[in-house]
Design an enzyme around this catalytic site. Structure first.
Site, mmCIF file in Angstrom:
data_model
loop_
_atom_site.group_PDB
_atom_site.id
_atom_site.type_symbol
_atom_site.label_atom_id
_atom_site.label_comp_id
_atom_site.label_asym_id
_atom_site.label_seq_id
_atom_site.Cartn_x
_atom_site.Cartn_y
_atom_site.Cartn_z
ATOM 1 N N GLU A 46 0.828 -1.077 -0.470
ATOM 2 C CA GLU A 46 0.344 0.089 -0.160
ATOM 3 C C GLU A 46 0.969 1.301 -0.147
ATOM 4 O O GLU A 46 0.714 2.467 -0.997
ATOM 5 C CB GLU A 46 -0.874 0.174 0.782
ATOM 6 C CG GLU A 46 -2.217 -0.759 1.093
ATOM 7 C CD GLU A 46 -0.988 -2.303 2.109
ATOM 8 O OE1 GLU A 46 -2.569 -2.914 2.547
ATOM 9 O OE2 GLU A 46 -0.239 -2.362 2.114
ATOM 10 N N LEU A 270 10.714 -39.265 0.400
ATOM 11 C CA LEU A 270 10.665 -37.698 0.569
ATOM 12 C C LEU A 270 9.062 -37.319 0.675
ATOM 13 O O LEU A 270 9.228 -37.125 1.991
ATOM 14 C CB LEU A 270 11.958 -36.782 0.899
ATOM 15 C CG LEU A 270 11.297 -34.832 1.363
ATOM 16 C CD1 LEU A 270 11.224 -35.975 2.818
ATOM 17 C CD2 LEU A 270 12.834 -34.636 0.358
#
Length: 338
Positions: A46, A270
């Site tokens: 912003e 994994l």
């Protein structure tokens, strides 16, 4: 708002522990300022957009509307509160896509801004809100659980092989699919692989296109027996490499470091361990139009396919599919983005 989302994506992989956010200032029906959060400690989107408007010669932002992908922060942190900056700039209206995932801050921007006479409302576009939720998903999970968002990417043949009988897993997917993987590496905070991937393939785990110096490389190896001359240790780039003996432990420690999004690229053990522990949030499956069987990858049999599905797209002959695991994250209560 679509432009704000486009800007926000530029911050992916660089803003941790903050989320990627984009913002656009519109006055008189024209875009007069735009910006995104580049990294923690720097201007929020912003403020960056309002400063950009000032540099473009906009003398006053009174009467302008600010479009932002995430509800503006209403409490100061490493930088001042965005709501204070919005009020000081004279912005008359704020439109945001996603509420703050933190229950302590959720909805406060509207209260603070309304007291100062600034209209504040959520975007009415379902498409925009959906894209914004996806963008802020890793941050939302981290806020609720302290853990990073985990994406697993696996390349396989039509017969479900991720490597041949000699353990060769390289080049199953096409060059175009590998370029897409490189772009994915540009947008995440960390790349995770197993020790066997390092020993057999010796990957760099770096993005192939635009370099991401903030990218962390993570290796999970129970034995810790890894070649010290592997690229991830000896290539001399600024990107850090961490070694852990357990995947869950790795994610806990990465979460403490503020890591929001982890891309797991290999190997199968994994990926399976992460899935069994309920730690995988999304999957990217690249299906190569070939059958490996008991052959070497060099001798793979290639098929041509004209099939197409709604939730998949072709990348250089490969079929890349994306799926998400819907979850409700709890930490003393429900944290929802809806």
């Amino acid at each position: 708002m679509l432009r704000a989302l486009e800007l926000a994506r530029r911050g992916c992989g660089h803003t941790r522990p903050n989320p990627p956010v984009g913002a656009v200032v519109v006055k008189g029906g024209k875009v007069v300022g735009e910006g995104w959060h580049r990294r923690a400690g720097g201007d929020h989107a912003e403020v960056a957009a309002m400063k950009n408007a000032a540099r473009r010669g906009v003398k006053s932002q009174k009467g302008a509307t600010l479009y932002v992908t995430l509800e503006p922060c209403s409490r100061p942190g490493r930088v001042g509160a965005c709501t204070d900056a919005i009020i000081a700039a004279g912005i008359s209206k704020v439109v945001y896509a996603v509420p703050d995932p933190n229950p302590k801050n959720r909805g406060r921007a509207r209260i603070v801004l309304s007291k100062a006479g600034v209209k504040c409302e959520r975007s009415e576009s379902d498409v925009v809100n959906c894209l914004a939720r996806e963008l802020v998903g890793p941050f939302a999970k981290h806020v609720a659980t302290g853990l990073p968002y985990v994406t697993v990417k696996i390349a396989m043949s039509l017969d479900g092989k991720i490597c041949d009988d000699w353990g060769d897993a390289r080049w199953i997917s096409s060059e175009a699919a590998r370029r897409e993987t490189g772009r994915m590496r540009e947008r995440v905070d960390a790349i995770m692989v197993g020790g066997e991937t390092i020993r057999k393939d010796d990957p760099s785990l770096l993005s192939h296109g635009r370099q991401n110096l903030d990218l962390i490389r993570v290796v999970v190896s129970k034995s810790g027996n890894l070649p010290r001359n592997a690229q991830v240790f000896a290539d001399g780039v600024p990107n850090k490499t961490f070694v852990f003996d357990d995947a869950r432990k790795a994610l806990v420690e990465l979460g403490k470091m503020g890591v929001l999004h982890v891309l797991c690229e290999g190997g199968l053990k994994l990926a399976r361990s992460l899935a069994e522990d309920g730690l995988v949030d999304s999957w990217y499956s690249v299906v190569s139009p070939c059958v490996i069987g008991s052959r070497s990858i060099r001798d793979k049999i290639v098929f041509h396919s004209a099939a197409a599905t709604r939730d998949a797209h072709f990348t250089g002959g490969d079929l890349m599919m994306n799926s998400y695991k819907a979850k409700e994250f709890r930490k003393g209560g429900t944290c929802s983005l809806d």
